[in-house]
Enzyme design. Sequence first.
Site, short mmCIF file in Angstrom:
data_model
loop_
_atom_site.label_atom_id
_atom_site.label_comp_id
_atom_site.label_asym_id
_atom_site.label_seq_id
_atom_site.Cartn_x
_atom_site.Cartn_y
_atom_site.Cartn_z
N HIS A 125 -4.85 -22.21 -31.70
CA HIS A 125 -3.71 -21.34 -31.43
C HIS A 125 -3.45 -20.48 -32.67
O HIS A 125 -2.51 -20.72 -33.43
CB HIS A 125 -2.47 -22.17 -31.10
CG HIS A 125 -2.47 -22.77 -29.74
ND1 HIS A 125 -2.05 -22.10 -28.61
CD2 HIS A 125 -2.87 -23.99 -29.30
CE1 HIS A 125 -2.17 -22.87 -27.55
NE2 HIS A 125 -2.67 -24.04 -27.95
N GLU B 219 -2.13 -17.70 -32.98
CA GLU B 219 -0.84 -17.01 -32.97
C GLU B 219 0.20 -17.72 -33.83
O GLU B 219 1.15 -17.10 -34.32
CB GLU B 219 -0.32 -16.87 -31.54
CG GLU B 219 0.15 -18.15 -30.85
CD GLU B 219 -0.93 -18.94 -30.16
OE1 GLU B 219 -0.60 -19.82 -29.34
OE2 GLU B 219 -2.12 -18.69 -30.44
N CYS C 283 -7.07 -21.29 -26.69
CA CYS C 283 -6.99 -22.66 -26.20
C CYS C 283 -7.53 -22.78 -24.77
O CYS C 283 -8.74 -22.75 -24.57
CB CYS C 283 -5.56 -23.17 -26.32
SG CYS C 283 -5.42 -24.97 -26.12
#
Length: 573
Positions: free
Chosen positions: A527, A529, A396
């Site tokens: 993102h 993750e 990001c």
Amino acid sequence: MGQTRIQARTATKHIFVSGGVASSLGKGLTASSLGQLLTARGLRVTMQKLDPYLNVDPGTMNPFQHGEVFVTEDGAETDLDVGHYERFLDRDLSRDANVTTGQIYSSVIAKERRGEYLGDTVQVIPHITDEIKNRILAMRGPDLQGQTPDVVITEIGGTVGDIESQPFLEAARQIRHDVGRDNVFFLHVSLVPYLAPSGELKTKPTQHSVAALRNIGIQPDALILRCDREVPQALKSKIALMCDVEVDACISTPDAPSIYDIPKVLHREGLDAYVVRRLGLPFRDVDWTVWGDLLDRVHSPREEVEVALVGKYVDLPDAYLSVTEALRAGGFASRAKVNIRWVASDECETAAGAAAALRDVDAILIPGGFGIRGIEGKVGAIHFARTRGIPLLGLCLGLQCVVIEAARSIGLTDANSTEFEPDTQHPVISTMADQKQAVAGEADLGGTMRLGAYPAVLEKGSVVARAYGSEQVSERHRHRYEVNNAYRDKIATSGLKFSGTSPDGLLVEFVELPAEVHPFFVATQAHPELKSRPTRPHPLFAALIAAALKYKLAERLPVDIPDDELASAEQGA
């Protein structure tokens, strides 16, 4: 009273998880671990978090106060516990998985303004509690995959006795009445402190916590006894007698070596079998195939690497919870233990600072964030990784900083983002068109970013396409700014490739340095993750750790560094 109460009996079972004595006892991890055990028994489980704060969502909260904001596939900004739920259940949850007091009151007030209560005096009971019940019972419907759950696990935030939690606890009490007592299970997490001077475990806090719960009409069916050591059987018997629960329902949960050991701890104590029996669920043995392999990778790594996480909020690791779990999962893919070095981005603003903080790490990760503080340090860390050939992954804001660093490397020395410098001469990162009102203060900040899952198209043969094993991907997002397309051709002369874009080609989603130039230098506007699972590591994190292992084993020589740049960096160090 303006709403229909649910009276019919239901095949779906509800488990409510509450907490007492103190906060941060691990209600979310306990609920997640129980969900994992029931899933491993072949049941379809979904989960939900009830948060008693007045914010509509955590999207505008300070990360130092609340930790990370977890974004769901459908674009909701939710509590970090929802991330635990997704990782332990290995499934995507919807925006219904997080309910706040702010949402409840906003909905009730909007209904009152529309006249839906037919002139009633709107009160906490029944209107607020009915709204909460409707949100809980809505979880029984088909999920994002179109499947109906067998079990809904609902974690009630806060601690029993808090004023803010009372409407949620009352709603949970009423649900047991509405859907049938055989269909609801109350699990209470409580602290059993150890007093070192006397060498004793004390049960009084748990007794008082259960008494407070019973005072509002809820009798727990089982107790999770949190302690730094095993709770002996004699104390379990005492707690069972004083709290009116079965001895088998007093579950000792000492601190575990890893959060992924908690399901084994609960299973050893028999919690999942007890829940299945009490709720009349089909009894099947736990399938440990997948989770057992995970625990083997957690506890028996063959390699070890150190990754620097260069961030703004490193004083509170929970601000990067999904990132750190994704890094560890990336290590599991290579049977490697990932040690995380927390580096405050301010430390890397100078070449000397970056060298001191990063010279002996095996990889660098630049996470997301907001605001100007620490940005020059992130750019400095990226420069160090690029010029020293250290594997790097940017997320990001990390991508935006990679683009800024690339632009400055080709002579656009004042290149910046309009977020940090609105009047910059070279706005290589600019405000998205649909975000300009929010940035200007003319629209709400909360819930207005580019949120949720969006597709991207990857360049064939690129580093990211090889990592994913596909040229079509989907990732979750949370941002207001984007790469300024007017500078794409100019920045490309630095060697940075725009290797992934939105399907229409207008939004940059991935950038990278080619594999022949750098061992691993990748950043994404997304993102990733948020989609990582301990049992299914995300491809980008797995690739980062694989590159870190190769880097650690290879001679650490600079990669393609101009002589003048190398001399400058060495002088700064």
